[in-house]
Design a protein around this motif. Structure first.
Motif, PDB file in Angstrom:
ATOM      1  N   VAL A  81       0.855  -1.180   0.000  1.00 40.10           N
ATOM      2  CA  VAL A  81       0.000   0.000   0.000  1.00 40.10           C
ATOM      3  C   VAL A  81       0.893   1.232   0.000  1.00 40.10           C
ATOM      4  O   VAL A  81       1.662   1.453   0.935  1.00 40.10           O
ATOM      5  N   GLU A  82       0.799   2.043  -1.041  1.00 42.10           N
ATOM      6  CA  GLU A  82       1.714   3.163  -1.223  1.00 42.10           C
ATOM      7  C   GLU A  82       1.592   4.203  -0.116  1.00 42.10           C
ATOM      8  O   GLU A  82       2.586   4.804   0.296  1.00 42.10           O
ATOM      9  N   VAL A  83       0.394   4.421   0.403  1.00 47.87           N
ATOM     10  CA  VAL A  83       0.202   5.400   1.470  1.00 47.87           C
ATOM     11  C   VAL A  83       0.943   4.980   2.745  1.00 47.87           C
ATOM     12  O   VAL A  83       1.420   5.821   3.502  1.00 47.87           O
ATOM     13  N   LEU A  84       1.074   3.681   2.954  1.00 47.29           N
ATOM     14  CA  LEU A  84       1.697   3.160   4.162  1.00 47.29           C
ATOM     15  C   LEU A  84       3.176   2.827   3.995  1.00 47.29           C
ATOM     16  O   LEU A  84       3.848   2.514   4.967  1.00 47.29           O
ATOM     17  N   ASN A  85       3.672   2.872   2.768  1.00 44.37           N
ATOM     18  CA  ASN A  85       5.047   2.481   2.499  1.00 44.37           C
ATOM     19  C   ASN A  85       5.775   3.598   1.744  1.00 44.37           C
ATOM     20  O   ASN A  85       5.632   3.720   0.526  1.00 44.37           O
ATOM     21  N   PRO A  86       6.566   4.423   2.435  1.00 44.80           N
ATOM     22  CA  PRO A  86       7.262   5.521   1.763  1.00 44.80           C
ATOM     23  C   PRO A  86       8.216   5.058   0.665  1.00 44.80           C
ATOM     24  O   PRO A  86       8.459   5.789  -0.285  1.00 44.80           O
ATOM     25  N   GLN A  87       8.749   3.836   0.770  1.00 44.95           N
ATOM     26  CA  GLN A  87       9.660   3.348  -0.262  1.00 44.95           C
ATOM     27  C   GLN A  87       8.949   3.185  -1.604  1.00 44.95           C
ATOM     28  O   GLN A  87       9.540   3.434  -2.654  1.00 44.95           O
ATOM     29  N   LEU A  88       7.687   2.782  -1.584  1.00 41.22           N
ATOM     30  CA  LEU A  88       6.931   2.673  -2.838  1.00 41.22           C
ATOM     31  C   LEU A  88       6.735   4.040  -3.469  1.00 41.22           C
ATOM     32  O   LEU A  88       6.841   4.191  -4.685  1.00 41.22           O
ATOM     33  N   ARG A  89       6.454   5.053  -2.642  1.00 39.30           N
ATOM     34  CA  ARG A  89       6.321   6.414  -3.170  1.00 39.30           C
ATOM     35  C   ARG A  89       7.635   6.902  -3.752  1.00 39.30           C
ATOM     36  O   ARG A  89       7.655   7.551  -4.794  1.00 39.30           O
ATOM     37  N   GLN A  90       8.755   6.596  -3.078  1.00 40.66           N
ATOM     38  CA  GLN A  90      10.057   7.008  -3.582  1.00 40.66           C
ATOM     39  C   GLN A  90      10.357   6.344  -4.922  1.00 40.66           C
ATOM     40  O   GLN A  90      10.860   6.987  -5.840  1.00 40.66           O
TER      41      GLN A  90
END
Length: 164
Positions: free
Chosen positions: A44-53
């Protein structure tokens, strides 16, 4: 857009709240269930900053690499420098373009570090709750729409965490 995460003890409460929120007259932007038998926490992108990065880095690389290439070629042509004279006129331009492309890729990695990590403590608490076997419901309201706080409290959640 407001994002809240509801922490629930029972899967039945999760299903009830998700169904109730999905039936609203004004729909929410996102409802994602996280927990055993649902979407894993790390996806879940909202919960995982690495996915957003990673998403930001890929997007920036998509735009910066070609522009860097063309900027490198343009700079080589405009300045008429023979930095790589052994490669000839066209090779010199190509090497300048490739160096510009590499500069664009490096810029995309620099932009990757620009992701906001102000919610780090809250995300760590949510990760711990998820690892303990609790279910999470990620609720994102549409732009300009208020978060339905009263409806989120309907099933008596263990916690409601506002992320933004």
């Amino acid at each position: 857009m407001a994002v809240a995460v509801v922490v629930l003890d029972h899967h039945q409460d999760l299903c009830t709240l998700r169904h109730h929120l999905a039936q609203r007259s004004t729909p929410l932007a996102r409802l994602q269930s996280v927990g055993p038998g649902e979407i894993p926490f790390d996806q879940v992108e909202v919960l995982n900053p690495q996915l957003r990065q990673q998403r930001l880095q890929r997007t920036m690389a998509f735009w910066l690499a070609p522009f860097g290439f063309f900027a490198g070629v343009t700079f080589t042509v405009m300045t008429n420098l023979d930095t790589f004279a052994f490669a000839g006129a066209w090779g010199n331009r190509l090497i300048g373009g490739l160096l510009g492309l590499v500069a664009g890729l490096l810029g995309s990695f620099a932009a990757r570090s620009d992701v906001d990590s102000s919610n780090e403590d809250r995300l760590r608490q949510l990760r711990n709750r998820s690892e303990e076997g609790f279910w999470l419901l990620v609720v994102e309201s549409a732009s300009g729409q208020d978060m339905p706080w009263k409806e989120l409290q309907r099933v008596r959640p263990q916690a409601v965490v506002a992320l933004s």
